[in-house]
Design a protein around this motif. Structure first.
Motif: not given
Length: 189
Positions: A112-113, A141, A144, A148
């Motif tokens: 998850k990067t 952004k 991400k 997340e």
């Protein structure tokens, strides 16, 4: 069909710091233990030149003057906030003007990067959309947040959140659609 030839500027210790993009690989401090720095910047970063590349010891990565230097490292910080990175001269790319399409986004769904890479990267698949640096940062952004958080997905019908998340993120990376456009399309289903 005409063959496209990509020419890249040759970088050396004399010009690598002039408006470049590079991804440094993290290395342990022992790599420079017997070396003396060749240069120390006003901000405190030290540089150690080799025939094939450069070591940079610094507490700041990302934007450095007119350069965009990233550090990718699994090595924990060994002294204060200082991290050591190494890059071959061939790893440097010309950092194009702010409004020039020069970067694409790469996502690792397992970890998850998300990161950005220069379009001259030999691993570029020619699928991800190439964008200017600011647009790339804004999109990172958003991605991400999608990777997340899960709250955004509660308004949609899906069977597997990870697969759904991947579908939405790949749509963002591989097209010029905005997140709002993708959301409207998903809501229409």
């Amino acid at each position: 069909m005409e063959e496209q030839v990509i020419t890249t500027k040759k970088f050396t210790r004399n010009n690598f710091f002039k408006n470049t993009y590079c991804v440094f690989k993290g290395v342990r401090l022992r790599e420079i233990s017997r070396r003396k720095p060749h240069y120390r910047s006003e901000s405190g970063s030290t540089y150690y030149y080799t025939t094939n590349g450069v070591y940079r010891l610094s507490n700041h990565w990302g934007r450095a003057a007119k350069c965009n230097w990233r550090l990718v490292s699994e090595i924990p910080v060994e002294i204060d906030d200082l991290r050591l990175g190494y890059a071959d001269w061939t790893d440097f790319r010309e950092n194009l003007d702010q409004d020039v399409d020069a970067y694409y986004i790469a996502v690792d769904f397992e970890t998850k990067t998300v990161s950005y890479k220069h379009k001259d990267n030999p691993n570029y698949d020619n699928i991800a959309v190439v964008r200017p640096v600011d647009a790339t940062r804004k999109l990172i952004k958003q991605i991400k947040n999608l990777l997340e958080d899960h709250k955004w997905a509660k308004y949609y019908d899906y069977d597997d959140l990870d697969e759904f998340r991947k579908e939405v993120v790949l749509e963002l990376v591989n097209t010029n659609k905005t997140l709002n456009e993708i959301r409207r399309e998903l809501a229409a289903y």
